[in-house]
Design a protein around this motif. Structure first.
Motif, mmCIF file in Angstrom:
data_model
loop_
_atom_site.group_PDB
_atom_site.id
_atom_site.type_symbol
_atom_site.label_atom_id
_atom_site.label_comp_id
_atom_site.label_asym_id
_atom_site.label_seq_id
_atom_site.Cartn_x
_atom_site.Cartn_y
_atom_site.Cartn_z
ATOM 1 N N MET A 126 0.879 -1.108 -0.095
ATOM 2 C CA MET A 126 0.082 0.079 0.189
ATOM 3 C C MET A 126 0.956 1.249 0.172
ATOM 4 O O MET A 126 1.912 1.397 0.776
ATOM 5 C CB MET A 126 -0.905 -0.106 1.334
ATOM 6 N N ASP A 127 0.418 2.087 -0.768
ATOM 7 C CA ASP A 127 1.440 3.535 -0.702
ATOM 8 C C ASP A 127 0.948 4.412 0.341
ATOM 9 O O ASP A 127 0.080 5.004 0.400
ATOM 10 C CB ASP A 127 0.989 4.186 -2.177
ATOM 11 N N THR A 128 1.815 4.646 1.134
ATOM 12 C CA THR A 128 1.699 5.407 2.431
ATOM 13 C C THR A 128 1.566 6.885 2.029
ATOM 14 O O THR A 128 0.941 7.703 2.951
ATOM 15 C CB THR A 128 2.700 4.965 3.559
ATOM 16 N N LYS A 176 -0.879 0.730 8.199
ATOM 17 C CA LYS A 176 0.408 1.191 7.787
ATOM 18 C C LYS A 176 0.720 2.934 7.825
ATOM 19 O O LYS A 176 1.825 3.020 7.947
ATOM 20 C CB LYS A 176 0.398 0.875 6.197
ATOM 21 N N SER A 177 -0.448 3.462 7.833
ATOM 22 C CA SER A 177 -0.213 5.042 7.780
ATOM 23 C C SER A 177 -0.044 5.658 9.300
ATOM 24 O O SER A 177 -1.072 5.414 9.903
ATOM 25 C CB SER A 177 -1.302 5.864 7.053
ATOM 26 N N ASP A 211 2.589 -2.876 7.511
ATOM 27 C CA ASP A 211 1.799 -3.362 6.472
ATOM 28 C C ASP A 211 1.040 -4.486 6.670
ATOM 29 O O ASP A 211 1.516 -5.666 7.416
ATOM 30 C CB ASP A 211 2.737 -3.762 5.325
ATOM 31 N N THR A 213 0.053 -6.868 5.180
ATOM 32 C CA THR A 213 0.620 -8.194 4.436
ATOM 33 C C THR A 213 1.738 -8.954 5.060
ATOM 34 O O THR A 213 1.983 -10.097 5.063
ATOM 35 C CB THR A 213 1.137 -7.831 2.857
ATOM 36 N N THR A 214 2.365 -8.463 6.054
ATOM 37 C CA THR A 214 3.268 -8.911 7.051
ATOM 38 C C THR A 214 3.588 -8.486 8.339
ATOM 39 O O THR A 214 4.020 -9.450 9.129
ATOM 40 C CB THR A 214 4.875 -8.294 6.326
ATOM 41 N N ARG A 215 2.888 -7.458 8.777
ATOM 42 C CA ARG A 215 2.683 -7.241 10.415
ATOM 43 C C ARG A 215 1.891 -8.365 11.011
ATOM 44 O O ARG A 215 0.933 -8.605 10.815
ATOM 45 C CB ARG A 215 2.139 -5.701 10.587
ATOM 46 N N LEU A 228 -4.101 -2.751 -1.796
ATOM 47 C CA LEU A 228 -3.044 -3.447 -2.341
ATOM 48 C C LEU A 228 -2.712 -3.670 -3.783
ATOM 49 O O LEU A 228 -3.748 -4.221 -4.139
ATOM 50 C CB LEU A 228 -3.109 -4.839 -1.354
ATOM 51 N N GLU A 245 0.402 -9.162 -3.396
ATOM 52 C CA GLU A 245 0.181 -8.558 -1.979
ATOM 53 C C GLU A 245 -1.026 -9.024 -1.502
ATOM 54 O O GLU A 245 -1.410 -9.200 -0.189
ATOM 55 C CB GLU A 245 0.303 -7.038 -2.109
ATOM 56 N N CYS A 277 -1.836 -10.950 2.283
ATOM 57 C CA CYS A 277 -2.862 -10.478 2.990
ATOM 58 C C CYS A 277 -3.691 -11.501 3.653
ATOM 59 O O CYS A 277 -4.034 -11.620 4.838
ATOM 60 C CB CYS A 277 -3.627 -9.277 2.553
#
Length: 250
Positions: free
Chosen positions: A1-3, A69-70, A92, A94-96, A115, A120, A124
């Motif tokens: 995702m684009d923060t 993420k933001s 993120d 997908t990984t956190r 995503l 991605e 998720c």
């Protein structure tokens, strides 16, 4: 995702720009639905944002954790009354990973489409499965791609035209990408907001779930559990983790 999309300017104005999503007839059915699936267990929201759903679900007595993420969006949540009732882990979706096992993991308001690649989105689903306890449920609310309403040869479709706001989506059909363009005039100033997404068909999401070891148990057109049909513009889908390890059945 684009923060960079979810920066401080967007975060400060996000609740105002999505005020219609706080209306009781919109929010209450979502919280009712999620509360019933969580039962007496804990819930985890991916892309928790400013906490529209998480805070309402927490107020029902559900222990809610969020991944976001933001940092500016998470800060807006923390500043709200009772904002600290929802523990938020920055990272993120997908990984956190966060400690514990959850009866419910959920993504609302098209969050899965933020995503921007199939890889991605699969990650998720797998991350959600890792967080679910046996028998736990993953719930996703997302739009159905609106391509039937896109005129042949066109790549743009308006979704709102008003006195102060113009919104339209542009499509890259080869990559299953779209960008939502928002142009708003308020207080004599014009602002723009571009939000990129990767759309996925319901059957594609089912396959992602199966790759993560989850099996679909429900699909509705909305939070009120209206039947899902070929004409539905969105869906709320539920996938379940098996009670025991093994291959889930459709």
């Amino acid at each position: 995702m684009d923060t960079d999309v979810w920066n401080e300017r967007v975060a400060r104005g996000y609740d105002a720009s999505t005020q219609h999503m706080y209306a009781p007839e919109v929010l209450a059915p979502a919280v009712d639905f999620l509360h019933r699936r969580a039962g007496s267990g804990a819930a985890l929201e991916f892309a928790v944002g400013t906490g529209r759903v998480a805070l309402a679900l927490s107020a029902r007595g559900v222990a809610v954790t969020g991944i976001e993420k933001s940092a500016p969006m998470a800060a807006e949540l923390a500043r709200k009354p009772r904002g600290r009732d929802v523990a938020v882990a920055l990272g993120d979706m997908t990984t956190r990973q966060v400690p514990g096992a959850f009866a419910l993991v959920y993504l609302v308001y098209n969050a899965i489409t933020c995503l921007l690649s199939q890889e991605e989105q699969i990650a998720c689903f797998r991350n959600a499965a890792r967080h679910l306890e046996p028998g736990g449920r993953l719930v996703v609310e997302v739009f159905v791609p609106d391509l039937r309403r896109l005129p042949p040869g066109e790549t743009a479709r308006p979704f709102h035209v008003g006195d102060r706001h113009l919104g339209f989506d542009t499509y890259d059909l080869a990559e299953q990408r779209m960008v939502s363009h928002h142009y708003t005039i308020a207080d004599g100033r014009a602002t723009t907001f571009l939000s990129p997404h990767r759309y996925a068909w319901p059957c594609e999401l089912d396959l992602m779930a199966r790759l993560a070891g989850l099996a679909r148990t429900e699909r509705w057109a909305d939070w009120n559990e209206a039947p899902f049909t070929a004409e539905s513009r969105s869906h709320v889908s539920v996938w379940r983790k098996p009670e025991r390890t093994g291959t889930p059945h459709a």
